[in-house]
Design an enzyme around this catalytic site. Sequence first.
Site, PDB file in Angstrom:
ATOM      1  CG  ASP A 186      27.402 143.344  -2.560  1.00  0.00           C
ATOM      2  OD1 ASP A 186      27.476 144.508  -2.144  1.00  0.00           O
ATOM      3  OD2 ASP A 186      27.220 142.360  -1.817  1.00  0.00           O
ATOM      4  CG  HIS A 210      28.029 145.775   1.202  1.00  0.00           C
ATOM      5  ND1 HIS A 210      27.522 144.760   0.417  1.00  0.00           N
ATOM      6  CD2 HIS A 210      27.451 145.627   2.411  1.00  0.00           C
ATOM      7  CE1 HIS A 210      26.678 144.031   1.128  1.00  0.00           C
ATOM      8  NE2 HIS A 210      26.618 144.534   2.344  1.00  0.00           N
ATOM      9  CB  SER A 218      25.885 141.564   3.676  1.00  0.00           C
ATOM     10  OG  SER A 218      24.930 142.458   3.221  1.00  0.00           O
TER      11      SER A 218
END
Length: 446
Positions: free
Chosen positions: A90, A121, A332
Amino acid sequence: MHRIFLITVALALLTASPASAITPPPIDPGALPPDVTGPDQPTEQRVLCASPTTLPGSGFHDPPWSNTYLGVADAHKFATGAGVTVAVIDTGVDASPRVPAEPGGDFVDQAGNGLSDCDAHGTLTASIIAGRPAPTDGFVGVAPDARLLSLRQTSEAFEPVGSQANPNDPNATPAAGSIRSLARAVVHAANLGVGVINISEAACYKVSRPIDETSLGASIDYAVNVKGVVVVVAAGNTGGDCVQNPAPDPSTPGDPRGWNNVQTVVTPAWYAPLVLSVGGIGQTGMPSSFSMHGPWVDVAAPAENIVALGDTGEPVNALQGREGPVPIAGTSFAAAYVSGLAALLRQRFPDLTPAQIIHRITATARHPGGGVDDLVGAGVIDAVAALTWDIPPGPASAPYNVRRLPPPVVEPGPDRRPITAVALVAVGLTLALGLGALARRALSRR
């Protein structure tokens, strides 16, 4: 028994496609990239790091709606992920006592180790997978006893040294992260001995303008079929290059998943059933409007109004948008819930292969009316059912075309740019920020 039969029959359609339709490319094991960390080229940080935040009036005493919807607390009666390692490929992870990620490698910054998240994120996805509980709030990850390894593979904050920003088209501005580096990250994670790999990223391109992603296909095959890793990927969010695919044509019953109608390819999601591709739903259980459709979508999980742990280890539910905080959302995070479930299953059923873990997740999902569709695949995951139902283990390996291929031929001409450039997006970041300009450009392997 009736429900299991319906799902088993429907799952046969997940990999079936007409001979004339688009299908995932055959995998060439000979294209496996080396196990080398570091960026494709030297990079430098151009943007300040982002941090998640909270919406006004938020309270986190109760468990997130997503945990309640999926039955996470009940699932912990059977497994907590102990003894299982999950690699999070990621934007990096900001480690904290509640998100105790360990360094797994950095493909963005040559001097990094994966434990820095400038994009707000990777930390969120990691916390959903294996965040630890605390007495101060109701948040806990799906597999709170799992070990986390962070591999930073992409970042909006970094760009190649010497690259020039395009103020008229931010999407054309180079940024750190590519299909090449994603392939290397998958190989590296697999060689670290992980049991699950989470990839909350997606690259989209038109069917008429394919790219060379042989290294990515080879790396996924290596992780799954050689190293025995369950690979979970996001289905992707609409926006930019990710133009929504049309629904299957009911007048062509021989193509129930709509392979003939695919207009946008999403990678690595379309490597299903080798990977487990995850779409998103909202709090009503309906498919998220932004979740990319496709015949490769296997299952779905919560993707809206997400609560996670931020860089300090405290609950967050928003990112900063142009006009203030906006709720966290994106496929995600749906993928992260499924990776957490995969970790629980790897603990409870240590002898199952990756294909059998995927089969258990899909066969026990809350399937839609038709058994399977292009929005949620076999349905929304059911954590307790996946952990407890008595079902056949399924085939030991996924049906997939693996063979050595000749080198791809790239035709020169006016379409060369679309053939060699796609947007590799951490699917959740762009949607949550509400900034389409955050889509990154990433070169595929030539």
